[in-house]
Structures are given as C-alpha cells and as structure tokens.
Design a protein around this motif. Structure first.
Motif, short mmCIF file in Angstrom:
data_model
loop_
_atom_site.label_atom_id
_atom_site.label_comp_id
_atom_site.label_asym_id
_atom_site.label_seq_id
_atom_site.Cartn_x
_atom_site.Cartn_y
_atom_site.Cartn_z
N GLN A 29 -79.68 110.95 56.13
CA GLN A 29 -78.94 111.46 54.99
C GLN A 29 -78.92 110.40 53.92
O GLN A 29 -78.53 109.25 54.16
CB GLN A 29 -77.53 111.84 55.38
CG GLN A 29 -76.80 112.55 54.26
CD GLN A 29 -75.46 113.10 54.70
OE1 GLN A 29 -74.89 112.65 55.68
NE2 GLN A 29 -74.98 114.07 53.98
N GLU A 32 -77.17 110.35 48.14
CA GLU A 32 -76.92 111.53 47.31
C GLU A 32 -76.56 112.76 48.14
O GLU A 32 -76.24 113.81 47.58
CB GLU A 32 -78.16 111.85 46.45
CG GLU A 32 -78.52 110.77 45.45
CD GLU A 32 -79.25 109.60 46.08
OE1 GLU A 32 -79.12 108.49 45.54
OE2 GLU A 32 -79.92 109.76 47.11
N GLY A 33 -76.65 112.65 49.45
CA GLY A 33 -76.31 113.76 50.32
C GLY A 33 -77.48 114.62 50.76
O GLY A 33 -77.30 115.62 51.46
N ASN A 34 -78.69 114.26 50.37
CA ASN A 34 -79.89 115.00 50.79
C ASN A 34 -80.25 114.64 52.22
O ASN A 34 -79.97 113.54 52.68
CB ASN A 34 -81.08 114.68 49.87
CG ASN A 34 -80.81 115.08 48.44
OD1 ASN A 34 -80.24 116.12 48.17
ND2 ASN A 34 -81.21 114.23 47.52
N THR A 35 -80.89 115.56 52.91
CA THR A 35 -81.33 115.33 54.28
C THR A 35 -82.84 115.20 54.32
O THR A 35 -83.55 116.01 53.73
CB THR A 35 -80.89 116.48 55.20
OG1 THR A 35 -79.46 116.56 55.16
CG2 THR A 35 -81.34 116.26 56.63
#
Length: 71
Positions: A29, A32-35
C-alpha cells in the motif's frame, strides 16, 4: 493475528543503499493509499523514492551517486 490458519513469516532483506527484498507474492500500500500487487517470488521495494515505478524498485538508485560526508 489471522484466525483459522497458521501463517509463515515472510523473509525481508535490507540491501544497504538499495531496496528491500521481500519474498513474494506481496501486496503493498502506497502512502497515497493505492494498492500494488506482485506475484513474483522476490520483490524489490524502493526505499530511495527514485524509482519511476515506485513503490517497486527499478534500480534508479544506481544511476545517481549520493554526496558523501567528508567530515
């Protein structure tokens, strides 16, 4: 802790001046919170933030030399 199953440890190797090497597969993760997922057996995670494909390492850290402290 996971319930109902026993999970093994993942091996993470710290490379001085380089990436973190993690036995895969992994799910990362970003800040920025993207996976980001990788099914590779060994995943290089960038620690210098120079990678064009951050959070995965593309060896960009090798192209620039950091200034060394002469004191």
């Amino acid at each position: 802790m996971p319930t109902g199953e026993s999970r093994g440890y993942r091996r993470v190797r710290v490379v001085p001046g380089g990436p973190l090497l993690i036995e895969g597969p992994v799910e990362l993760q970003t800040p920025e919170g993207n996976t980001v997922r990788s099914d590779r057996f060994l995943v290089a995670v960038c620690t210098c933030r120079r990678s064009k494909c951050f959070p995965l390492c593309d060896t960009s850290h090798r192209k620039r030399v950091r200034a060394q402290d002469n004191g």
